[in-house]
Design a protein around this motif. Structure first.
Motif, mmCIF file in Angstrom:
data_model
loop_
_atom_site.group_PDB
_atom_site.id
_atom_site.type_symbol
_atom_site.label_atom_id
_atom_site.label_comp_id
_atom_site.label_asym_id
_atom_site.label_seq_id
_atom_site.Cartn_x
_atom_site.Cartn_y
_atom_site.Cartn_z
ATOM 1 N N LEU A 139 20.530 71.364 75.217
ATOM 2 C CA LEU A 139 19.081 71.505 75.206
ATOM 3 C C LEU A 139 18.712 72.964 75.431
ATOM 4 C CD1 LEU A 139 16.320 69.912 75.228
ATOM 5 C CD2 LEU A 139 16.496 69.975 77.721
ATOM 6 N N LEU A 140 17.915 73.549 74.532
ATOM 7 C CA LEU A 140 17.550 74.970 74.654
ATOM 8 C C LEU A 140 16.068 75.183 74.957
ATOM 9 C CD1 LEU A 140 19.571 76.476 71.660
ATOM 10 C CD2 LEU A 140 20.233 76.362 74.071
ATOM 11 N N GLY A 141 15.271 74.139 74.736
ATOM 12 C CA GLY A 141 13.841 74.272 75.000
ATOM 13 C C GLY A 141 13.182 72.929 74.799
ATOM 14 N N PHE A 142 11.923 72.817 75.240
ATOM 15 C CA PHE A 142 11.224 71.557 75.007
ATOM 16 C C PHE A 142 9.721 71.741 75.030
ATOM 17 C CE2 PHE A 142 12.198 71.399 79.661
ATOM 18 C CZ PHE A 142 10.902 71.331 80.161
ATOM 19 N N VAL A 143 9.052 70.747 74.459
ATOM 20 C CA VAL A 143 7.601 70.634 74.588
ATOM 21 C C VAL A 143 7.315 69.186 74.929
ATOM 22 C CG1 VAL A 143 5.390 70.733 73.401
ATOM 23 C CG2 VAL A 143 7.144 72.427 72.881
ATOM 24 N N LEU A 144 6.556 68.970 75.968
ATOM 25 C CA LEU A 144 6.207 67.614 76.377
ATOM 26 C C LEU A 144 4.693 67.525 76.457
ATOM 27 C CD1 LEU A 144 8.703 67.458 79.386
ATOM 28 C CD2 LEU A 144 9.067 66.487 77.116
ATOM 29 N N THR A 145 4.138 66.446 75.907
ATOM 30 C CA THR A 145 2.686 66.292 76.017
ATOM 31 C C THR A 145 2.374 64.911 76.586
ATOM 32 O OG1 THR A 145 2.210 65.262 73.874
ATOM 33 C CG2 THR A 145 2.427 67.662 73.895
ATOM 34 N N GLY A 146 1.175 64.780 77.114
ATOM 35 C CA GLY A 146 0.720 63.490 77.642
ATOM 36 C C GLY A 146 1.624 63.006 78.762
ATOM 37 N N LYS A 147 1.898 61.712 78.755
ATOM 38 C CA LYS A 147 2.714 61.133 79.826
ATOM 39 C C LYS A 147 4.133 61.698 79.835
ATOM 40 C CE LYS A 147 0.463 56.702 80.719
ATOM 41 N NZ LYS A 147 -0.079 56.034 79.502
ATOM 42 N N ALA A 148 4.623 62.104 78.656
ATOM 43 C CA ALA A 148 5.974 62.660 78.579
ATOM 44 C C ALA A 148 6.116 63.906 79.447
ATOM 45 C CB ALA A 148 6.328 62.982 77.122
ATOM 46 N N ALA A 149 5.000 64.530 79.813
ATOM 47 C CA ALA A 149 5.053 65.742 80.640
ATOM 48 C C ALA A 149 5.746 65.498 81.980
ATOM 49 C CB ALA A 149 3.640 66.292 80.860
ATOM 50 N N SER A 150 5.764 64.240 82.407
ATOM 51 C CA SER A 150 6.422 63.942 83.691
ATOM 52 C C SER A 150 7.944 64.105 83.594
ATOM 53 C CB SER A 150 6.067 62.525 84.149
ATOM 54 O OG SER A 150 6.599 61.590 83.233
ATOM 55 N N GLN A 151 8.464 64.263 82.376
ATOM 56 C CA GLN A 151 9.910 64.494 82.209
ATOM 57 C C GLN A 151 10.313 65.939 82.535
ATOM 58 O OE1 GLN A 151 12.231 62.023 81.169
ATOM 59 N NE2 GLN A 151 10.413 60.867 81.755
ATOM 60 N N LYS A 152 9.330 66.756 82.781
ATOM 61 C CA LYS A 152 9.596 68.185 82.972
ATOM 62 C C LYS A 152 10.691 68.457 83.998
ATOM 63 C CE LYS A 152 7.511 72.049 85.341
ATOM 64 N NZ LYS A 152 6.740 72.078 86.576
ATOM 65 N N ALA A 153 10.551 67.866 85.194
ATOM 66 C CA ALA A 153 11.463 68.191 86.285
ATOM 67 C C ALA A 153 12.911 67.860 85.914
ATOM 68 C CB ALA A 153 11.043 67.448 87.548
ATOM 69 N N ILE A 154 13.078 66.746 85.212
ATOM 70 C CA ILE A 154 14.434 66.315 84.855
ATOM 71 C C ILE A 154 15.022 67.208 83.756
ATOM 72 C CG2 ILE A 154 15.745 64.421 83.800
ATOM 73 C CD1 ILE A 154 13.578 62.559 85.208
ATOM 74 N N LEU A 155 14.235 67.436 82.707
ATOM 75 C CA LEU A 155 14.734 68.237 81.582
ATOM 76 C C LEU A 155 14.997 69.685 81.992
ATOM 77 C CD1 LEU A 155 12.700 67.095 78.450
ATOM 78 C CD2 LEU A 155 14.976 66.416 79.201
ATOM 79 N N GLN A 156 14.121 70.183 82.877
ATOM 80 C CA GLN A 156 14.214 71.574 83.306
ATOM 81 C C GLN A 156 15.610 71.878 83.873
ATOM 82 O OE1 GLN A 156 11.042 72.366 85.976
ATOM 83 N NE2 GLN A 156 11.670 74.466 86.410
ATOM 84 N N LYS A 157 16.189 70.896 84.549
ATOM 85 C CA LYS A 157 17.492 71.114 85.205
ATOM 86 C C LYS A 157 18.616 71.346 84.205
ATOM 87 C CE LYS A 157 16.327 68.647 89.413
ATOM 88 N NZ LYS A 157 15.599 67.383 89.484
ATOM 89 N N THR A 158 18.440 70.862 82.972
ATOM 90 C CA THR A 158 19.528 71.016 82.008
ATOM 91 C C THR A 158 19.316 72.219 81.083
ATOM 92 O OG1 THR A 158 18.525 69.605 80.329
ATOM 93 C CG2 THR A 158 19.826 68.498 81.994
ATOM 94 N N LEU A 159 18.201 72.918 81.242
ATOM 95 C CA LEU A 159 17.956 74.082 80.383
ATOM 96 C C LEU A 159 18.788 75.276 80.840
ATOM 97 C CD1 LEU A 159 14.073 74.287 80.000
ATOM 98 C CD2 LEU A 159 15.718 73.792 78.199
ATOM 99 N N PRO A 160 19.150 76.148 79.902
ATOM 100 C CA PRO A 160 19.830 77.382 80.316
ATOM 101 C C PRO A 160 18.853 78.308 81.041
ATOM 102 C CG PRO A 160 19.363 77.425 77.949
ATOM 103 C CD PRO A 160 18.964 76.064 78.444
ATOM 104 N N ALA A 161 19.393 79.161 81.920
ATOM 105 C CA ALA A 161 18.555 80.144 82.600
ATOM 106 C C ALA A 161 18.015 81.136 81.582
ATOM 107 C CB ALA A 161 19.361 80.869 83.664
ATOM 108 N N VAL A 162 16.808 81.656 81.826
ATOM 109 C CA VAL A 162 16.228 82.670 80.933
ATOM 110 C C VAL A 162 16.948 84.007 81.116
ATOM 111 C CG1 VAL A 162 14.126 83.948 80.376
ATOM 112 C CG2 VAL A 162 14.006 81.495 80.826
#
Lengths: 385, 55
Positions: A360-383
């Motif tokens: 996973l290199l990036g994401f966009v979440l809208t609406g209720k899917a935005a609550s996935q942020k915390a989980i997905l964020q952990k698997t992203l590479p550092a900037v």
């Protein structure tokens, strides 16, 4: 003029400047700090400027601590309403409207100016931008008795203001030469959803064109667009980006690119002069957001306190403050190769930018899917690893 | 139960809701969140949050 053996001078009083003060005082209670700022230096939340109208907040209510209180609490010598006119990196002094100030180390937290388009028309000078608390106060004043607002730019700040203005009961037109809101951040599908949500809330979008002129009319203003349309309006707000304030640094011979170039200790090309926040370009990246600024302030404070530290940016998703549709975006790094995988359900859109190997290199979440942020964020590479 | 607001970015932490997706169960009092916790939106330290009135 004899400076103390170690004296830190900070220019600026935005979030970057005050956060360096606060973080440094956690590590070092004694080094004399002088903070020089051209405004009054009050501490406020800049991100809240674009969503304060609908909650009825005045500029004064956005101040969480006065500069005098901050200076007292952190043992800082405050020079408010003081313009810095030059830096002498050899003598280690700055020239100010209150006289010269010597430093042993200098921190430039100068921020960025709102980009101003050059517009035609006899009311072009009526265009506002909201880039600090004083601007916000002026904006509120101009909105007194106004009904219609034209926003130039459908980027992050333009969309946030459009949503805030519509929620506060104004008629809102947004003009942008692109094809969708947040064109530089969002894939088409997500941009369309945001456009729909804001349109349903009442925002009118004019894409593929631009504001050419602002004319004075007996009843307010008129924005003339490149495609010939004319929009009657009362207030015009420009939100077309930020430009780092480079003049002082350039005149002092510091290396600059888009921002003041700094390394991962926040050092400019003069090792005893530092820069951070919206004015700085770290390892080639200008990221005018709160999260990178906070990381930089902490790293700089630790460095100034003598710790061996290197700035690291974790994955830093940006939360777009558009209540009409929750949007969280973690853009893939520039030049990443991969593909968008998009799932759209009733709960919202879940778009993931995935590399060939499945990472996973990036994401966009809208609406209720935005609550996935915390989980997905952990698997992203550092900037910045 | 109280609501807390980040003084930097405006993020609110509602004790009644918690942040379950981030491992903070509903009903967790702010003082029971680990001290090294940071604002999920802007990274400000726990110590820099403030309490706000519930509307």
């Amino acid at each position: 003029m004899i400076a103390p053996a170690q004296s830190l001078v900070i220019v600026g009083s935005g979030l970057a400047a005050w956060t360096v003060v606060r973080e440094l005082r956690k590590l070092d209670a004694h080094t004399p700090i002088t903070l020089v700022t051209r405004d009054n230096g009050d501490f406020y939340s800049k991100p809240m400027l674009s969503n304060a109208l609908s909650s009825g907040k005045t500029a004064a209510q956005l101040v969480s601590a006065t500069s005098a209180a901050m200076a007292e609490q952190h043992g800082v010598k405050l020079m408010a309403h003081t313009e810095v006119t030059a830096i002498d990196p050899v003598a280690c002094t700055i020239s100010t409207s209150q006289g010269a100030v010597a430093y042993s180390r200098l921190v430039l937290a100068l921020g960025a100016d709102a980009v101003r388009l050059s517009l035609q028309g006899d009311a072009a000078d009526q265009v506002l931008s909201v880039n600090d608390l004083q601007d916000y106060a002026a904006f509120r004043e101009r909105l007194q008795g106004a009904r219609r607002v034209t926003v130039i730019g459908a980027g992050l700040i333009g969309c946030e203001f459009a949503n805030d203005l519509i929620a506060a009961g104004y008629e809102v037109d947004v003009v942008d030469p692109g094809t969708q809101p947040l064109g530089r951040l969002l894939p088409t599908e997500a941009g369309r959803l945001l456009q729909q949500a804001l349109s349903q809330a009442g925002v009118r979008f004019y894409f593929g064109t631009s504001v050419q002129a602002i004319h004075a009319k007996p009843q307010g203003l008129q924005a003339e667009l490149a495609d010939g349309q004319r929009l009657d309006t009362d207030v015009v707000l420009s939100a077309v980006g930020l430009r780092p304030r480079l003049a002082l640094a350039q005149a002092a011979g510091l290396q600059t690119a888009r921002g003041i170039a700094v390394n991962r200790q926040l050092q400019t090309s003069q090792p005893d002069i530092y820069a951070l926040g919206d004015v700085a370009e770290v390892d080639g990246q200008c990221l005018p957001y709160v999260m990178p600024l906070m990381q930089a302030a902490r790293t700089l404070a630790a460095h100034l306190a003598g710790q061996p530290v290197t700035l690291r940016y974790p994955a830093m998703p940006v939360v777009v403050k558009t209540p009409a549709l929750a949007v969280v975006v973690a853009p893939p790094a520039a030049g990443s190769s991969g593909q968008w995988q998009i799932e759209a359900g009733t709960g919202g859109l879940d778009a993931r930018f995935v590399a060939g190997d499945g990472a996973l290199l990036g994401f966009v979440l809208t609406g209720k899917a935005a609550s996935q942020k915390a989980i997905l964020q952990k698997t992203l590479p550092a900037v910045l690893a | 139960m109280k609501v807390w607001q980040c003084i930097v970015c405006g993020f609110t932490y509602d004790e009644a809701q918690g942040i379950p997706e981030d491992g903070i169960a509903a009903g967790t009092r702010f003082e029971d969140i680990p001290e090294d916790w940071e604002c999920p939106d802007c990274g400000v330290a726990k110590a820099d949050f403030e309490m706000v009135e519930i509307g």
